[in-house]
Design a protein around this motif. Sequence first.
Motif, PDB file in Angstrom:
ATOM      1  N   TYR A   1       8.273  10.929   5.278  1.00 28.69           N
ATOM      2  CA  TYR A   1       7.239  11.933   5.564  1.00 28.69           C
ATOM      3  C   TYR A   1       7.878  13.309   5.745  1.00 28.69           C
ATOM      4  CZ  TYR A   1       3.345  14.291   7.864  1.00 28.69           C
ATOM      5  OH  TYR A   1       2.354  15.184   8.186  1.00 28.69           O
TER       6      TYR A   1
ATOM      7  N   PRO B   1      -3.785   4.178  11.203  1.00 28.47           N
ATOM      8  CA  PRO B   1      -4.105   5.536  10.745  1.00 28.47           C
ATOM      9  C   PRO B   1      -2.912   6.325  10.219  1.00 28.47           C
ATOM     10  CG  PRO B   1      -5.125   5.090  12.879  1.00 28.47           C
ATOM     11  CD  PRO B   1      -4.163   3.983  12.608  1.00 28.47           C
TER      12      PRO B   1
ATOM     13  N   MET C   1      -1.150   5.632   7.857  1.00 29.87           N
ATOM     14  CA  MET C   1      -1.188   5.577   6.390  1.00 29.87           C
ATOM     15  C   MET C   1      -1.905   6.780   5.786  1.00 29.87           C
ATOM     16  SD  MET C   1      -1.848   1.545   5.520  1.00 29.87           S
ATOM     17  CE  MET C   1      -3.319   1.409   6.534  1.00 29.87           C
ATOM     18  N   LEU C   2      -2.707   7.482   6.580  1.00 32.40           N
ATOM     19  CA  LEU C   2      -3.433   8.648   6.075  1.00 32.40           C
ATOM     20  C   LEU C   2      -2.494   9.812   5.789  1.00 32.40           C
ATOM     21  CD1 LEU C   2      -6.480   8.535   8.529  1.00 32.40           C
ATOM     22  CD2 LEU C   2      -6.393   7.701   6.160  1.00 32.40           C
ATOM     23  N   THR C   3      -1.324   9.853   6.458  1.00 34.08           N
ATOM     24  CA  THR C   3      -0.314  10.913   6.310  1.00 34.08           C
ATOM     25  C   THR C   3      -0.929  12.307   6.215  1.00 34.08           C
ATOM     26  OG1 THR C   3      -0.212  10.645   3.898  1.00 34.08           O
ATOM     27  CG2 THR C   3       1.319   9.324   5.216  1.00 34.08           C
ATOM     28  N   PRO C   4      -1.654  12.739   7.245  1.00 35.15           N
ATOM     29  CA  PRO C   4      -2.223  14.096   7.223  1.00 35.15           C
ATOM     30  C   PRO C   4      -1.140  15.153   7.439  1.00 35.15           C
ATOM     31  CG  PRO C   4      -2.615  13.073   9.337  1.00 35.15           C
ATOM     32  CD  PRO C   4      -1.957  12.035   8.485  1.00 35.15           C
TER      33      PRO C   4
ATOM     34  N   MET D   1      -0.440  14.514  12.135  1.00 35.37           N
ATOM     35  CA  MET D   1       0.434  13.349  12.039  1.00 35.37           C
ATOM     36  C   MET D   1       1.218  13.158  13.337  1.00 35.37           C
ATOM     37  SD  MET D   1       1.041  10.932   9.923  1.00 35.37           S
ATOM     38  CE  MET D   1       2.234   9.692   9.430  1.00 35.37           C
TER      39      MET D   1
ATOM     40  N   LEU E   1      -1.097  11.520  15.701  1.00 34.95           N
ATOM     41  CA  LEU E   1      -1.272  10.105  15.375  1.00 34.95           C
ATOM     42  C   LEU E   1      -0.045   9.292  15.791  1.00 34.95           C
ATOM     43  CD1 LEU E   1      -2.943  10.199  11.827  1.00 34.95           C
ATOM     44  CD2 LEU E   1      -4.013   9.612  14.008  1.00 34.95           C
TER      45      LEU E   1
ATOM     46  N   ALA F   1       2.879   6.738   2.170  1.00 33.93           N
ATOM     47  CA  ALA F   1       1.761   5.990   2.755  1.00 33.93           C
ATOM     48  C   ALA F   1       2.043   4.496   2.754  1.00 33.93           C
ATOM     49  CB  ALA F   1       0.469   6.290   1.998  1.00 33.93           C
ATOM     50  N   TRP F   2       2.692   3.997   1.709  1.00 35.46           N
ATOM     51  CA  TRP F   2       2.996   2.567   1.644  1.00 35.46           C
ATOM     52  C   TRP F   2       4.006   2.170   2.711  1.00 35.46           C
ATOM     53  CZ3 TRP F   2       3.102  -0.650  -3.402  1.00 35.46           C
ATOM     54  CH2 TRP F   2       1.893  -0.488  -4.083  1.00 35.46           C
TER      55      TRP F   2
ATOM     56  N   ALA G   1       2.225   1.761   5.718  1.00 37.59           N
ATOM     57  CA  ALA G   1       1.412   0.544   5.638  1.00 37.59           C
ATOM     58  C   ALA G   1       2.206  -0.666   6.114  1.00 37.59           C
ATOM     59  CB  ALA G   1       0.936   0.327   4.203  1.00 37.59           C
TER      60      ALA G   1
END
Length: 419
Positions: free
Chosen positions: A237, A291, A293-296, A301, A304, A364-365, A368
């Motif tokens: 990220y 959440p 996984m949303l990577t805002p 982030m 989160l 995102a994966w 996950a």
Amino acid sequence: MAAGYLDILRTRHAARLLAGTLVGRLPNGTAHIAIVLFTRAEGGSYTLAGALAAAYGLATAVGQPLLGRAVDLYGQPRVQLPAAVVSALGMAALALAGLGSLPVAYAAVVVAGVFTPPLEGGLRALWPTVLGREDRVHRAYAMDAVAQEIMFTVGPLLVTVLVSLWSPAAALLVINAIGVLGALSVVLSEPSRAWRSAPREAHWLGALRSPGLLALLGAFFFVGVALGSITVAGVAYADDHGRESVYGWLMAALGLGALIGGAVYGARQWAGAPERRLRVVVALLALGYLPLMLTPGVPAMTALAALAGVFLAPAIACSFIVVDRHAPQGTVTEAFSWLVTTFGVGAAAGTAVAGPAVELGGTAWSFAVAGAGGVAALLVLLATGRVLADPGRTPAVVAGSENDRNGAAEPGFSSGHKA
């Protein structure tokens, strides 16, 4: 909230044991970063640095339950301090010999890992002796989980300071010398010297003959997977956002969330069976990871990440209670050491899986993987609910026990208490 923790710390020996254990665990909590920095300073590749760190981690996973069993059999001072000294000598050999001979380097980190003293499990075995009441012991477990987060935050900072002031080799030497002093402080204390494990049945499986403990270890393997994957996902990220500092913010937020969650959890008394409470806490932990996984954007982030950390320390603290309830008599240190090992192996597996996940599907994966780990942990707890509902303790006094060969045990002799 603070009054309950102050009550524990004011109890005779409690502050010394907690501080000594945290200081004694510094070498283990900082080993991976110290090994990587040392290897790079010696001209080694990142691949070699990772391999040496992995060898240390695997050796630690093997050594913890073995040394934990030895503590249950022979007492804390006869195992903890010699192990701490040998582990420190292993790291000293790495620091002094360098990377001129790779077999020597690998042997040094393996020795250091195998002989890492099981201070974490030893402290939890001592709490009933020191604190007495069950509610105070449970609060101490929560305080212990919070203190771990502090150690894993302060420890790497201390290593980087030592590296900047002297060198990576000096950092290895100093950190491990400090660790020996921490172990020495613990084993010279009255509770550690007086503690005796309950008589235990001679059985090659030791603590692992408890079905409830096996169920818990299975669940916390996946909690470890979740936490380990986040370390890789956080780097990915940060790379996506072009700033290395972003990784620091995410990890700090995760730690802050765990600190807050652990402090709040330990500040109150909880009714009902801890096994049912653990299912709820792990469900909330999994829900907090999803959440990610949303990577805002970075601010969202970071928030989160803090939310994802809130239920980590409560889950760990609650797991300590469950371990104590399900460990067969006379195996309490070994049982706690198995939890440490399983969690560590899960974290290593999560790190290994998250890397390919980034390559295949992006950041995102990799997040996950964390969510999947949390969900898998919950599923294990749900599937083994009937086993966990019955602690199934063995009798307190066992004929022909391994650690009471002379039949010296008295009625009422119980795990974690003085003889």
